[in-house]
Design a protein around this motif. Sequence first.
Motif, PDB file in Angstrom:
ATOM      1  N   SER A   8      14.360 -48.915  78.761  1.00  0.00           N
ATOM      2  CA  SER A   8      14.131 -47.541  78.347  1.00  0.00           C
ATOM      3  C   SER A   8      12.638 -47.229  78.371  1.00  0.00           C
ATOM      4  CB  SER A   8      14.683 -47.316  76.937  1.00  0.00           C
ATOM      5  OG  SER A   8      14.290 -46.056  76.451  1.00  0.00           O
ATOM      6  N   VAL A   9      12.318 -46.022  78.843  1.00  0.00           N
ATOM      7  CA  VAL A   9      10.918 -45.604  78.933  1.00  0.00           C
ATOM      8  C   VAL A   9      10.257 -45.588  77.559  1.00  0.00           C
ATOM      9  CG1 VAL A   9       9.388 -43.708  79.588  1.00  0.00           C
ATOM     10  CG2 VAL A   9      11.388 -44.228  80.989  1.00  0.00           C
ATOM     11  N   PHE A  10      11.043 -45.292  76.525  1.00  0.00           N
ATOM     12  CA  PHE A  10      10.486 -45.139  75.191  1.00  0.00           C
ATOM     13  C   PHE A  10      10.652 -46.386  74.324  1.00  0.00           C
ATOM     14  CE2 PHE A  10      11.692 -40.849  76.606  1.00  0.00           C
ATOM     15  CZ  PHE A  10      10.449 -40.230  76.538  1.00  0.00           C
ATOM     16  N   PHE A  11      11.090 -47.487  74.916  1.00  0.00           N
ATOM     17  CA  PHE A  11      11.291 -48.712  74.142  1.00  0.00           C
ATOM     18  C   PHE A  11       9.989 -49.176  73.497  1.00  0.00           C
ATOM     19  CE2 PHE A  11      10.991 -53.404  74.207  1.00  0.00           C
ATOM     20  CZ  PHE A  11      11.871 -53.674  73.172  1.00  0.00           C
ATOM     21  N   GLY A  12       8.930 -49.284  74.304  1.00  0.00           N
ATOM     22  CA  GLY A  12       7.640 -49.742  73.787  1.00  0.00           C
ATOM     23  C   GLY A  12       7.076 -48.806  72.736  1.00  0.00           C
ATOM     24  N   HIS A  64       2.586 -48.073  77.155  1.00  0.00           N
ATOM     25  CA  HIS A  64       1.374 -47.548  77.792  1.00  0.00           C
ATOM     26  C   HIS A  64       1.267 -46.027  77.633  1.00  0.00           C
ATOM     27  CE1 HIS A  64       3.955 -46.222  81.124  1.00  0.00           C
ATOM     28  NE2 HIS A  64       2.938 -45.474  81.521  1.00  0.00           N
ATOM     29  N   LEU A  65       2.400 -45.381  77.318  1.00  0.00           N
ATOM     30  CA  LEU A  65       2.360 -43.937  77.099  1.00  0.00           C
ATOM     31  C   LEU A  65       1.470 -43.581  75.911  1.00  0.00           C
ATOM     32  CD1 LEU A  65       6.154 -43.087  77.607  1.00  0.00           C
ATOM     33  CD2 LEU A  65       4.283 -42.666  79.209  1.00  0.00           C
ATOM     34  N   LEU A  66       1.406 -44.488  74.936  1.00  0.00           N
ATOM     35  CA  LEU A  66       0.556 -44.251  73.768  1.00  0.00           C
ATOM     36  C   LEU A  66      -0.924 -44.251  74.150  1.00  0.00           C
ATOM     37  CD1 LEU A  66       2.362 -46.498  71.129  1.00  0.00           C
ATOM     38  CD2 LEU A  66       2.379 -44.002  71.251  1.00  0.00           C
ATOM     39  N   SER A  67      -1.265 -44.991  75.213  1.00  0.00           N
ATOM     40  CA  SER A  67      -2.657 -45.073  75.643  1.00  0.00           C
ATOM     41  C   SER A  67      -3.189 -43.719  76.086  1.00  0.00           C
ATOM     42  CB  SER A  67      -2.804 -46.082  76.788  1.00  0.00           C
ATOM     43  OG  SER A  67      -2.399 -47.366  76.375  1.00  0.00           O
ATOM     44  N   TYR A  68      -2.289 -42.888  76.613  1.00  0.00           N
ATOM     45  CA  TYR A  68      -2.715 -41.564  77.061  1.00  0.00           C
ATOM     46  C   TYR A  68      -3.202 -40.697  75.904  1.00  0.00           C
ATOM     47  CZ  TYR A  68      -0.605 -42.508  81.629  1.00  0.00           C
ATOM     48  OH  TYR A  68      -0.301 -43.061  82.849  1.00  0.00           O
TER      49      TYR A  68
END
Length: 230
Positions: A8-12, A64-68
């Motif tokens: 899932s894209v949102f797993f992390g 890595h989405l959080l890095s944005y």
Amino acid sequence: MKEMLCNSVFFGVMVSILAYEIGMFLKKKWKLAIFNPLLVSIVVVIVFLAVFHIDYESYETGAHLLSYLLTPATVCLAIPLYEQLELLHHNLHAILAGLISGVLTSLVSVLAMAVLFRLDHDVYVTLLPKSITTAIGMGVSEELGGIVTITVAVIIVTGILGNVIGEHVFRICKIEEPIAKGIALGSASHAIGTAKAMELGEIEGAMSSLSIAVAGVLTVVGASVFAQFL
């Protein structure tokens, strides 16, 4: 089920947020500096991935989405600074002196440790951006030929350390001036230190926010110069 969840894209993102919430809960419950939410979340995520045998790549796909959000979050710190513009104007020279001193102290200490422990050039330049925000530090490390992943880890450790011991250092050294506290936390411990500064007060938070930006720029220039010393 496990594979579907990991893919899932949102797993992390989900794991990271839940881990941070655990850290926030422990900090509120025990009120101890060691239970820094970021530190706790790092430990929780590591344990979670190890226990369930989930590889880092699967976690990082979503995390890595959080890095944005790093850059816009840093920019938002300008808001408390704007609210203290008059204070900044009246203490401009002292603030600039404190920022320059903080940046030079960071760079000189890394150079001293590199000489003392006989570190090679790659490791030396990896450590130079230790006291600035991750968004800027990664670029500095990469430009100088450092090991970016280690730079990120060092930046996080530096920030957490400043967050945890900063208030105790102020108490021991009898530092009571809000501007001095904010400049110290921001220039030494970047955004994580600024989180502590905001807990201490509005002035501390505003000065620490200023320190992140100015110390980042000064370190970009200073690190390029200091990189030539070893």
